[in-house]
Design an enzyme around this catalytic site. Structure first.
Site, PDB file in Angstrom:
ATOM      1  N   ASP A  77       0.849  -1.180   0.000  1.00 42.29           N
ATOM      2  CA  ASP A  77       0.000   0.000   0.000  1.00 42.29           C
ATOM      3  C   ASP A  77       0.890   1.238   0.000  1.00 42.29           C
ATOM      4  O   ASP A  77       2.109   1.118   0.125  1.00 42.29           O
ATOM      5  CB  ASP A  77      -0.931   0.022   1.225  1.00 42.29           C
ATOM      6  N   ASP A  79       1.730   4.982   1.649  1.00 44.66           N
ATOM      7  CA  ASP A  79       1.532   5.913   2.756  1.00 44.66           C
ATOM      8  C   ASP A  79       2.132   7.256   2.355  1.00 44.66           C
ATOM      9  O   ASP A  79       3.185   7.313   1.723  1.00 44.66           O
ATOM     10  CB  ASP A  79       2.249   5.397   4.006  1.00 44.66           C
ATOM     11  N   ASP A 161       9.945   4.011  12.873  1.00 46.00           N
ATOM     12  CA  ASP A 161      10.587   2.881  13.550  1.00 46.00           C
ATOM     13  C   ASP A 161      11.974   2.557  12.995  1.00 46.00           C
ATOM     14  O   ASP A 161      12.985   2.721  13.673  1.00 46.00           O
ATOM     15  CB  ASP A 161       9.670   1.649  13.584  1.00 46.00           C
TER      16      ASP A 161
HETATM   17  P1  ATP Z   1       3.877  -2.518   4.984  1.00 43.79           P
HETATM   18  O1  ATP Z   1       2.764  -1.552   4.688  1.00 43.79           O
HETATM   19  O2  ATP Z   1       4.498  -3.128   3.804  1.00 43.79           O
HETATM   20  O3  ATP Z   1       3.522  -3.493   6.043  1.00 43.79           O
HETATM   21  P2  ATP Z   1       5.114  -0.164   6.048  1.00 43.79           P
HETATM   22  O4  ATP Z   1       6.526   0.129   6.394  1.00 43.79           O
HETATM   23  O5  ATP Z   1       4.472   0.726   5.036  1.00 43.79           O
HETATM   24  O6  ATP Z   1       5.068  -1.682   5.629  1.00 43.79           O
HETATM   25  P3  ATP Z   1       2.943   0.573   7.776  1.00 43.79           P
HETATM   26  O7  ATP Z   1       2.404  -0.168   8.936  1.00 43.79           O
HETATM   27  O8  ATP Z   1       2.100   0.760   6.577  1.00 43.79           O
HETATM   28  O9  ATP Z   1       4.309  -0.141   7.397  1.00 43.79           O
HETATM   29  O10 ATP Z   1       3.411   1.979   8.337  1.00 43.79           O
HETATM   30  C1  ATP Z   1       3.852   3.028   7.489  1.00 43.79           C
HETATM   31  C2  ATP Z   1       5.055   3.713   8.094  1.00 43.79           C
HETATM   32  O11 ATP Z   1       4.704   4.294   9.352  1.00 43.79           O
HETATM   33  C3  ATP Z   1       6.237   2.799   8.412  1.00 43.79           C
HETATM   34  O12 ATP Z   1       7.052   2.599   7.287  1.00 43.79           O
HETATM   35  C4  ATP Z   1       6.946   3.576   9.490  1.00 43.79           C
HETATM   36  O13 ATP Z   1       7.712   4.620   8.947  1.00 43.79           O
HETATM   37  C5  ATP Z   1       5.791   4.195  10.267  1.00 43.79           C
HETATM   38  N1  ATP Z   1       5.375   3.353  11.391  1.00 43.79           N
HETATM   39  C6  ATP Z   1       4.401   2.411  11.397  1.00 43.79           C
HETATM   40  N2  ATP Z   1       4.268   1.837  12.593  1.00 43.79           N
HETATM   41  C7  ATP Z   1       5.175   2.413  13.402  1.00 43.79           C
HETATM   42  C8  ATP Z   1       5.537   2.265  14.772  1.00 43.79           C
HETATM   43  N3  ATP Z   1       4.934   1.368  15.545  1.00 43.79           N
HETATM   44  N4  ATP Z   1       6.516   3.074  15.246  1.00 43.79           N
HETATM   45  C9  ATP Z   1       7.127   3.973  14.470  1.00 43.79           C
HETATM   46  N5  ATP Z   1       6.839   4.157  13.183  1.00 43.79           N
HETATM   47  C10 ATP Z   1       5.879   3.398  12.629  1.00 43.79           C
HETATM   48 MG    MG Z   2       2.421   0.645   4.429  1.00 44.22          MG
END
Ligand code: ATP
Ligand code: MG
Length: 456
Positions: A77, A79, A161
């Site tokens: 997805d 963001d 993170d």
């Molecule tokens: P995917 O969507 O493929 O699972 P993602 O890295 O995009 O991976 P998301 O859960 O969509 O993960 O979160 C988007 C972004 O928000 C992350 O890449 C990170 O930068 C931030 N993020 C998400 N959760 C946390 C957290 N618990 N602590 C700090 N930053 C976070």
């Molecule tokens: Mg994501």
């Protein structure tokens, strides 16, 4: 700007001077030095970026969207991070919803695609002195209770993170902005927390699960300092609301790398806070082959673009716990069926203290388990009744997994496979052949020599 950044980082890393302070410097990677092109970003995400930019806001693609494209993959997805407030974003997009209580974010909805837009946020510790009110309290365990503090883009990057998740793509000049050496870590295939690992895990213990999820999915190593505190801090996950842990479990096991994820969870003592009874049962010698087999199947299904049902996943993850409790009750003299029902109640009751299980999933999960004792009993018209059961298909799949895990003698699965394929006459014939033949026996491990009362 770089100096200010280093200062800020120092201030949110505990034990200044004692610990190695990692210095980060903002880097811009121009278009000709990276592989992200506009065509890899979904049309909808591009639309949101352009509209925000045109309205005078800063807006960047961030997180998995940038990370996965750089790795040559397809993001799950997209963001977006912006300096527009959630209300301003909501104003701009009629097809948007304001969501979240802890932190307001905006979902811009295009049919099945949802673009998540978040306003630049500051790390609580980072902004500690600047915020007069109590917007960023932490609990006695260091858990961030609220983190609804807005910040600038640097703040936003440093409260993320992992370094590989803090990369921003600018659609105006096609550069990637890297605040925390994320590109270097991507190249070295490393998962590294931004800031002091222990502090960051204490703020949000779910980050331990995220480290495992990304390590399994990307095939990366968890860098030693990021890895070190995990086992010790694993129990902090019990402070996380059970509904959030349920969501995280689904994410862990539906990314297509379930078996690798399971191995990592066990390695880092993280199975225990998620599935306490299962961890206990396995520790006591209950085999986990069914879990592995189920996750292998799940991974194969996802690779084929098929979906995975949460109740099937939970039925498998809790199976060793159910077995242990079911056996215990039978050893105490309960007949098979009441022992199963009692065990189901107990195992679910314990599990929901760790992760919630919404009713729409716990119902079918129970049915899968209950059908396991109906599947061998095919005499008379019973097989037809079982076949008509709304959960037959899932229960049959579960039976096949049990067979390939070597838990029961092979044969019954094949019988049901045929029974579904042949016409009614052949079905009747199959049933007469079953006759009063005994059901395939469950292979039972030798247990402590508890004397079993004769069964009715
Ligand atoms: P995917 O969507 O493929 O699972 P993602 O890295 O995009 O991976 P998301 O859960 O969509 O993960 O979160 C988007 C972004 O928000 C992350 O890449 C990170 O930068 C931030 N993020 C998400 N959760 C946390 C957290 N618990 N602590 C700090 N930053 C976070
Ligand atoms: Mg994501």
């Amino acid at each position: 700007m770089a100096n200010r950044l280093v200062e800020k980082l120092r201030s949110f890393m505990p034990g200044n001077g004692k610990k190695t302070v990692r210095r980060y410097q903002r880097q811009e990677i121009p278009r000709d030095q990276h592989t992200v092109s506009r065509s890899m970003i979904s049309e909808q995400a591009r639309k949101v970026l352009h509209r925000l930019n045109k309205s005078g806001y800063e807006a960047y693609l961030v997180g998995g969207g940038v990370r996965d494209i750089l790795l040559g993959g397809q993001p799950k997805d997209f963001d977006i991070a912006t300096d527009a407030t959630p209300e301003e974003v909501h104003e701009l997009f009629r097809n948007s919803r304001l969501i979240g209580r802890r932190f307001r974010i905006v979902h811009v909805v295009f049919g099945r695609e949802v673009i998540e837009v978040t306003t630049f946020r500051g790390n609580a510790r980072d902004t500690e002195e600047e915020v007069a009110d109590d917007e960023h309290r932490t609990s006695e365990h260091g858990l961030l209770l609220r983190d609804n503090v807005y910040g600038n883009m640097e703040d936003d990057a440093l409260r993320r993170d992992f370094t590989i998740n803090a990369l921003y793509y600018c659609i105006r000049n096609f550069t990637i902005i890297d605040y925390a050496n994320g590109v270097q870590d991507l190249n070295n295939r490393q998962i590294r927390l931004i800031g002091d690992p222990e502090t960051r895990y204490r703020e949000d213990p779910v980050r331990m699960l995220r480290a495992i999820r990304f390590a399994a999915k990307l095939g990366f190593d968890i860098e030693p300092e990021t890895e070190a505190p995990i086992g010790k801090l694993a129990p902090l996950l019990s402070h996380i609301p059970s509904a959030r842990l349920f969501d995280e479990v689904l994410k862990l096991f539906s990314a297509g790398y379930g078996e690798a994820t399971y191995d990592l969870l066990r390695h880092y003592d993280l199975l225990e806070p998620l599935f306490p009874e299962t961890a206990k049962a396995i520790e006591a010698g209950e085999p986990d082959e069914l879990i592995r087999q189920a996750l292998r199947n799940t991974d194969a299904r996802i690779a084929q673009g098929k979906s995975v049902t949460p109740y099937f996943l939970f039925a498998a993850m809790l199976w060793p716990a159910l077995q242990a409790e079911w056996n215990r009750r039978q050893d105490n003299g309960d007949p098979v069926q009441p022992a199963l029902h009692g065990a189901i109640g107990k195992v679910i009751g314990r599990q929901v203290q760790a992760t919630s299980i919404p009713k729409r999933f716990s119902g079918p999960m129970k049915e899968i388990w209950e059908l396991q004792i109906r599947l061998p009993r095919r005499q008379g018209k019973r097989a037809f009744g079982t076949l008509m059961h709304p959960r037959f298909r899932a229960a049959y799949d579960f039976l096949l997994v049990r067979e390939s895990a070597g838990e029961i003698e092979p044969g019954l699965g094949q019988w049901w496979t045929e029974f579904q394929q042949v016409d009614e006459r052949a079905q009747e014939k199959m049933l007469t052949e079953v006759g009063s033949a005994t059901a395939p026996r469950k292979r039972r491990r030798k247990r402590s020599p508890v004397k079993r009362p004769p069964q009715a």
